[in-house]
Design a protein around this motif. Structure first.
Motif, PDB file in Angstrom:
ATOM      1  N   GLY A 201      16.067  86.169 -17.091  1.00 15.00           N
ATOM      2  CA  GLY A 201      14.906  85.283 -17.189  1.00 15.00           C
ATOM      3  C   GLY A 201      15.131  83.982 -16.431  1.00 15.00           C
ATOM      4  O   GLY A 201      14.235  83.504 -15.720  1.00 15.00           O
ATOM      5  N   ALA A 202      16.345  83.423 -16.563  1.00 15.14           N
ATOM      6  CA  ALA A 202      16.653  82.178 -15.855  1.00 15.14           C
ATOM      7  C   ALA A 202      16.653  82.404 -14.343  1.00 15.14           C
ATOM      8  O   ALA A 202      16.118  81.586 -13.582  1.00 15.14           O
ATOM      9  CB  ALA A 202      18.011  81.642 -16.314  1.00 15.14           C
ATOM     10  N   ALA A 203      17.257  83.543 -13.910  1.00 12.54           N
ATOM     11  CA  ALA A 203      17.279  83.840 -12.476  1.00 12.54           C
ATOM     12  C   ALA A 203      15.878  84.047 -11.930  1.00 12.54           C
ATOM     13  O   ALA A 203      15.554  83.588 -10.822  1.00 12.54           O
ATOM     14  CB  ALA A 203      18.141  85.085 -12.227  1.00 12.54           C
ATOM     15  N   ALA A 204      15.027  84.716 -12.708  1.00  8.16           N
ATOM     16  CA  ALA A 204      13.647  84.943 -12.258  1.00  8.16           C
ATOM     17  C   ALA A 204      12.884  83.631 -12.151  1.00  8.16           C
ATOM     18  O   ALA A 204      12.149  83.404 -11.172  1.00  8.16           O
ATOM     19  CB  ALA A 204      12.950  85.892 -13.236  1.00  8.16           C
ATOM     20  N   MET A 205      13.072  82.752 -13.138  1.00 10.23           N
ATOM     21  CA  MET A 205      12.359  81.479 -13.105  1.00 10.23           C
ATOM     22  C   MET A 205      12.792  80.630 -11.910  1.00 10.23           C
ATOM     23  O   MET A 205      11.957  80.023 -11.232  1.00 10.23           O
ATOM     24  CB  MET A 205      12.613  80.717 -14.411  1.00 10.23           C
ATOM     25  CG  MET A 205      11.826  79.424 -14.531  1.00 10.23           C
ATOM     26  SD  MET A 205      12.073  78.616 -16.129  1.00 10.23           S
ATOM     27  CE  MET A 205      13.815  78.202 -16.024  1.00 10.23           C
ATOM     28  N   ILE A 206      14.116  80.622 -11.652  1.00 11.58           N
ATOM     29  CA  ILE A 206      14.620  79.845 -10.504  1.00 11.58           C
ATOM     30  C   ILE A 206      14.120  80.437  -9.194  1.00 11.58           C
ATOM     31  O   ILE A 206      13.755  79.712  -8.257  1.00 11.58           O
ATOM     32  CB  ILE A 206      16.166  79.803 -10.539  1.00 11.58           C
ATOM     33  CG1 ILE A 206      16.649  79.052 -11.775  1.00 11.58           C
ATOM     34  CG2 ILE A 206      16.719  79.143  -9.289  1.00 11.58           C
ATOM     35  CD1 ILE A 206      18.153  79.124 -11.993  1.00 11.58           C
ATOM     36  N   GLN A 210      11.550  78.843  -6.478  1.00 12.95           N
ATOM     37  CA  GLN A 210      12.299  78.542  -5.254  1.00 12.95           C
ATOM     38  C   GLN A 210      13.219  77.334  -5.451  1.00 12.95           C
ATOM     39  O   GLN A 210      13.248  76.403  -4.638  1.00 12.95           O
ATOM     40  CB  GLN A 210      11.341  78.303  -4.080  1.00 12.95           C
ATOM     41  CG  GLN A 210      10.468  79.516  -3.773  1.00 12.95           C
ATOM     42  CD  GLN A 210       9.529  79.287  -2.595  1.00 12.95           C
ATOM     43  OE1 GLN A 210       9.295  78.152  -2.195  1.00 12.95           O
ATOM     44  NE2 GLN A 210       9.003  80.365  -2.036  1.00 12.95           N
ATOM     45  N   SER A 211      13.963  77.384  -6.563  1.00 15.60           N
ATOM     46  CA  SER A 211      14.816  76.234  -6.912  1.00 15.60           C
ATOM     47  C   SER A 211      16.298  76.491  -6.689  1.00 15.60           C
ATOM     48  O   SER A 211      17.128  75.677  -7.116  1.00 15.60           O
ATOM     49  CB  SER A 211      14.589  75.871  -8.395  1.00 15.60           C
ATOM     50  OG  SER A 211      13.244  75.558  -8.648  1.00 15.60           O
ATOM     51  N   TRP A 212      16.654  77.596  -6.042  1.00 16.17           N
ATOM     52  CA  TRP A 212      18.080  77.876  -5.836  1.00 16.17           C
ATOM     53  C   TRP A 212      18.787  76.763  -5.050  1.00 16.17           C
ATOM     54  O   TRP A 212      19.935  76.416  -5.390  1.00 16.17           O
ATOM     55  CB  TRP A 212      18.258  79.224  -5.138  1.00 16.17           C
ATOM     56  CG  TRP A 212      18.071  80.392  -6.052  1.00 16.17           C
ATOM     57  CD1 TRP A 212      17.068  81.303  -6.033  1.00 16.17           C
ATOM     58  CD2 TRP A 212      18.908  80.764  -7.157  1.00 16.17           C
ATOM     59  NE1 TRP A 212      17.205  82.222  -7.048  1.00 16.17           N
ATOM     60  CE2 TRP A 212      18.334  81.913  -7.754  1.00 16.17           C
ATOM     61  CE3 TRP A 212      20.062  80.240  -7.707  1.00 16.17           C
ATOM     62  CZ2 TRP A 212      18.891  82.552  -8.855  1.00 16.17           C
ATOM     63  CZ3 TRP A 212      20.626  80.870  -8.820  1.00 16.17           C
ATOM     64  CH2 TRP A 212      20.039  82.011  -9.379  1.00 16.17           C
ATOM     65  N   PRO A 213      18.155  76.181  -3.995  1.00 17.20           N
ATOM     66  CA  PRO A 213      18.849  75.073  -3.305  1.00 17.20           C
ATOM     67  C   PRO A 213      19.144  73.901  -4.232  1.00 17.20           C
ATOM     68  O   PRO A 213      20.214  73.290  -4.150  1.00 17.20           O
ATOM     69  CB  PRO A 213      17.857  74.684  -2.196  1.00 17.20           C
ATOM     70  CG  PRO A 213      17.071  75.933  -1.953  1.00 17.20           C
ATOM     71  CD  PRO A 213      16.919  76.578  -3.293  1.00 17.20           C
ATOM     72  N   GLU A 214      18.187  73.592  -5.133  1.00 13.13           N
ATOM     73  CA  GLU A 214      18.418  72.476  -6.061  1.00 13.13           C
ATOM     74  C   GLU A 214      19.551  72.814  -7.036  1.00 13.13           C
ATOM     75  O   GLU A 214      20.344  71.942  -7.403  1.00 13.13           O
ATOM     76  CB  GLU A 214      17.144  72.165  -6.840  1.00 13.13           C
ATOM     77  CG  GLU A 214      16.060  71.457  -6.034  1.00 13.13           C
ATOM     78  CD  GLU A 214      15.293  72.414  -5.141  1.00 13.13           C
ATOM     79  OE1 GLU A 214      15.563  73.643  -5.227  1.00 13.13           O
ATOM     80  OE2 GLU A 214      14.451  71.955  -4.351  1.00 13.13           O
ATOM     81  N   VAL A 215      19.626  74.090  -7.454  1.00 11.48           N
ATOM     82  CA  VAL A 215      20.700  74.496  -8.368  1.00 11.48           C
ATOM     83  C   VAL A 215      22.059  74.343  -7.688  1.00 11.48           C
ATOM     84  O   VAL A 215      23.011  73.787  -8.252  1.00 11.48           O
ATOM     85  CB  VAL A 215      20.489  75.954  -8.834  1.00 11.48           C
ATOM     86  CG1 VAL A 215      21.697  76.444  -9.631  1.00 11.48           C
ATOM     87  CG2 VAL A 215      19.221  76.066  -9.665  1.00 11.48           C
ATOM     88  N   GLY A 216      22.146  74.820  -6.437  1.00  5.10           N
ATOM     89  CA  GLY A 216      23.407  74.681  -5.709  1.00  5.10           C
ATOM     90  C   GLY A 216      23.765  73.227  -5.475  1.00  5.10           C
ATOM     91  O   GLY A 216      24.939  72.835  -5.613  1.00  5.10           O
ATOM     92  N   ALA A 217      22.748  72.414  -5.153  1.00  6.06           N
ATOM     93  CA  ALA A 217      23.004  70.984  -4.921  1.00  6.06           C
ATOM     94  C   ALA A 217      23.491  70.300  -6.192  1.00  6.06           C
ATOM     95  O   ALA A 217      24.321  69.389  -6.146  1.00  6.06           O
ATOM     96  CB  ALA A 217      21.733  70.307  -4.410  1.00  6.06           C
ATOM     97  N   TRP A 218      22.977  70.760  -7.349  1.00  3.69           N
ATOM     98  CA  TRP A 218      23.415  70.160  -8.629  1.00  3.69           C
ATOM     99  C   TRP A 218      24.905  70.411  -8.860  1.00  3.69           C
ATOM    100  O   TRP A 218      25.639  69.497  -9.261  1.00  3.69           O
ATOM    101  CB  TRP A 218      22.594  70.757  -9.769  1.00  3.69           C
ATOM    102  CG  TRP A 218      22.893  70.132 -11.109  1.00  3.69           C
ATOM    103  CD1 TRP A 218      22.351  69.005 -11.630  1.00  3.69           C
ATOM    104  CD2 TRP A 218      23.844  70.611 -12.071  1.00  3.69           C
ATOM    105  NE1 TRP A 218      22.889  68.750 -12.864  1.00  3.69           N
ATOM    106  CE2 TRP A 218      23.806  69.713 -13.167  1.00  3.69           C
ATOM    107  CE3 TRP A 218      24.710  71.696 -12.125  1.00  3.69           C
ATOM    108  CZ2 TRP A 218      24.604  69.874 -14.290  1.00  3.69           C
ATOM    109  CZ3 TRP A 218      25.509  71.855 -13.248  1.00  3.69           C
ATOM    110  CH2 TRP A 218      25.448  70.957 -14.317  1.00  3.69           C
TER     111      TRP A 218
END
Length: 253
Positions: A201-206, A210-218
């Motif tokens: 669910g978390a992976a689908a929401m991200i 289209q928030s994977w770049p923000e996750v990596g940047a975090w």
């Protein structure tokens, strides 16, 4: 006529709360081969294999010294500690309750064991990071303990990240151990299924946002120190869930 002789009653000492909790810690250390000997033996074995490979690369490339080489072998130790927590909950629960420990004593004693256990491994790993640094990566620029993400920060940072990182995986493992003690295999199936649903669910929401770049940047921005600091409330939550699951568990043979 019967004559009764007064017999002085033997004094019965009641162990203090700390004595009961410490007794659980000692019970856990009965499995010292699994908790201490095996992980250190495997870790040193992995280090030996890595050093051999690094030296073979240097020999084959005909260079005196290669650029810095990193390996993620240290992650094995964190996975192993989570498994240790699961096994300890299952192996020691019935035995500890048979020694008149309560479920609360068992949980607090297990938590204290986790703290002592994590401190022991932290001392060894931090020492190895400095040995690796002083020897310039075991003479060939290799890095197994000074990983890319953990970096080569000051002593306090190294201790903080390793110690609380180990505590996080230990308490996470204690949830699954408590679930197995109370609900056995069916409980574990349900727990793994729930974890899988949450992760998907978390992976689908991200992905949809289209928030994977923000996750990596975090993760890059917070580095290991910040990520481990954010894990502290998660560790406390894992402990609370493990305690709730263990409260009504019944020891089985």
């Amino acid at each position: 006529m019967t004559t009764l002789t007064a017999v002085p009653q033997a004094s019965i000492s009641t162990p203090s709360a700390f004595d009961r909790i410490w007794r659980v810690v000692r019970v856990h250390y009965l499995s010292w081969r699994m908790t201490l000997l095996f992980p250190w033996a495997i870790l040193i074995g992995i280090l030996g294999v890595n050093i051999a490979i690094w030296y073979l690369i240097v020999f084959a490339s005909h260079e005196n010294h290669l650029q810095t080489q990193y390996t993620g072998s240290l992650s094995y130790l964190f996975v192993y500690q989570a498994i240790v927590a699961v096994q300890l909950m299952n192996l020691s629960f019935g035995y500890a309750l048979g020694m008149s420990s309560t479920r609360r004593d068992f949980f607090l004693g297990t938590g204290l064991f986790f703290v002592v256990h994590a401190a022991q491994f932290t001392a060894g790993i931090v020492l190895l990071t400095y040995i690796e640094q002083w020897t310039n990566g075991w003479g060939v620029g290799g890095h197994m303990f000074q990983t890319v993400y953990l970096g080569t920060g000051p002593l306090g940072q190294r201790v903080f990240t390793v110690f609380f990182g180990l505590l996080a995986v230990l308490f996470l493992g204690s949830i699954f151990g408590a679930v197995f003690v109370r609900w056995r295999a069916y409980g574990l199936y349900a727990a793994f299924g729930l974890v899988l649903i949450v992760l998907l669910g978390a992976a689908a929401m991200i992905t949809f946002t289209q928030s994977w770049p923000e996750v990596g940047a975090w993760f890059v921005r917070n580095r290991a120190l910040g990520v481990v600091a954010w894990s502290l409330p998660v560790t406390a939550l894992c402990g609370a869930i493990g305690f709730v699951a263990l409260r009504r568990a019944i020891p089985r043979g």
